[in-house]
Design a protein around this motif. Sequence first.
Motif, PDB file in Angstrom:
ATOM      1  N   GLU A   1     -84.373  58.229  70.214  1.00 23.51           N
ATOM      2  CA  GLU A   1     -85.214  57.079  69.870  1.00 23.51           C
ATOM      3  C   GLU A   1     -85.507  57.041  68.372  1.00 23.51           C
ATOM      4  O   GLU A   1     -85.519  55.968  67.756  1.00 23.51           O
ATOM      5  N   SER A   2     -85.745  58.218  67.796  1.00 27.03           N
ATOM      6  CA  SER A   2     -86.013  58.286  66.358  1.00 27.03           C
ATOM      7  C   SER A   2     -84.803  57.833  65.552  1.00 27.03           C
ATOM      8  O   SER A   2     -84.925  57.077  64.582  1.00 27.03           O
TER       9      SER A   2
ATOM     10  N   GLU B   1     -82.422  55.849  66.600  1.00 28.74           N
ATOM     11  CA  GLU B   1     -82.254  54.408  66.810  1.00 28.74           C
ATOM     12  C   GLU B   1     -83.229  53.613  65.944  1.00 28.74           C
ATOM     13  O   GLU B   1     -82.868  52.584  65.366  1.00 28.74           O
ATOM     14  N   SER B   2     -84.476  54.120  65.865  1.00 25.66           N
ATOM     15  CA  SER B   2     -85.472  53.456  65.022  1.00 25.66           C
ATOM     16  C   SER B   2     -85.064  53.518  63.553  1.00 25.66           C
ATOM     17  O   SER B   2     -85.177  52.527  62.822  1.00 25.66           O
TER      18      SER B   2
ATOM     19  N   GLU C   1     -82.327  51.108  62.915  1.00 26.42           N
ATOM     20  CA  GLU C   1     -82.836  49.733  62.840  1.00 26.42           C
ATOM     21  C   GLU C   1     -83.533  49.479  61.509  1.00 26.42           C
ATOM     22  O   GLU C   1     -83.358  48.421  60.890  1.00 26.42           O
TER      23      GLU C   1
END
Length: 284
Positions: free
Chosen positions: A32-33, A35-36, A39
């Motif tokens: 998730e990190s 992916e963030s 982004e």
Amino acid sequence: MPSDLSEVKRRQNLELQRKNLELTQLYSDLRESFESMSEVNKKLRVVNEELETRTKAQAEFINIAAHELRTPTQSIIGYCEMLQMFPESRKHYLERLARNADRLYTLISDLLDATRLETGLLNLTNTDFNITDTIRDVVNDIEKKSDILNKNQVRIKPKIKLVLPSHPVVVHADNKRIAQVLYNLLDNAIKFTNSGTINVSVNLDTTNLVKVSVKDAGKGIHPQIRTKLFQKFTTMSDKGIGLGLFISKNIIEAHGGSISGKNNKHAFGATFSFTLPAATTTKE
């Protein structure tokens, strides 16, 4: 003893399961990190590209402005020197001084308006007024100031024909800004017309929109600029920097109207039209 071993194994298995769960959660958190971060990086790239585009546009804007402002400024300096050297020809030089001063004023006004539009600082003072009166005023003003070079290379006054209704056509808008749009459209028509008549007409359609059209008999819209007609610095003329239509489009759209330009189908030249919502006091 065997039971003790079993208990140890059971505890070890539980600990392994707990560790696996922790690792799984850690992996999920890391994913998730990433992916963030990915982004955020994408957004940063977009912002950087926008900044680079704006910086490039600003540099281009400054270069074009400096070049265009230099020309009339140098002419004014030159004519002032000539006026000192040849005072007996002052009428000749004063006319050219006035023309270049007017050009300089127009350039500065256009540059300021373009800046206000891009920063959202263009203020409108809307009132109800008869747009046919404004058209007559603009035409009278431009006929006094403008001339065209005909086929024989002789400067003559442009022929402007008004096709206006006899009744008032009232719009709720900024009178000065609408006059500015009209002046821009007529000025363009005159630049590219060396014969024939420029027609200015007004119509009120069934949707209560007032349509103002300026039709010339000039060269028409060049294919090279047709798709970017209302963008900044779009021009095929050597008498401007291509801000007039950009400013006009933004002024009209700020009033809730629209503007368009197209070549005439069965004749030379082009027609530019804009629409404005009619005020409730307009009568058919």
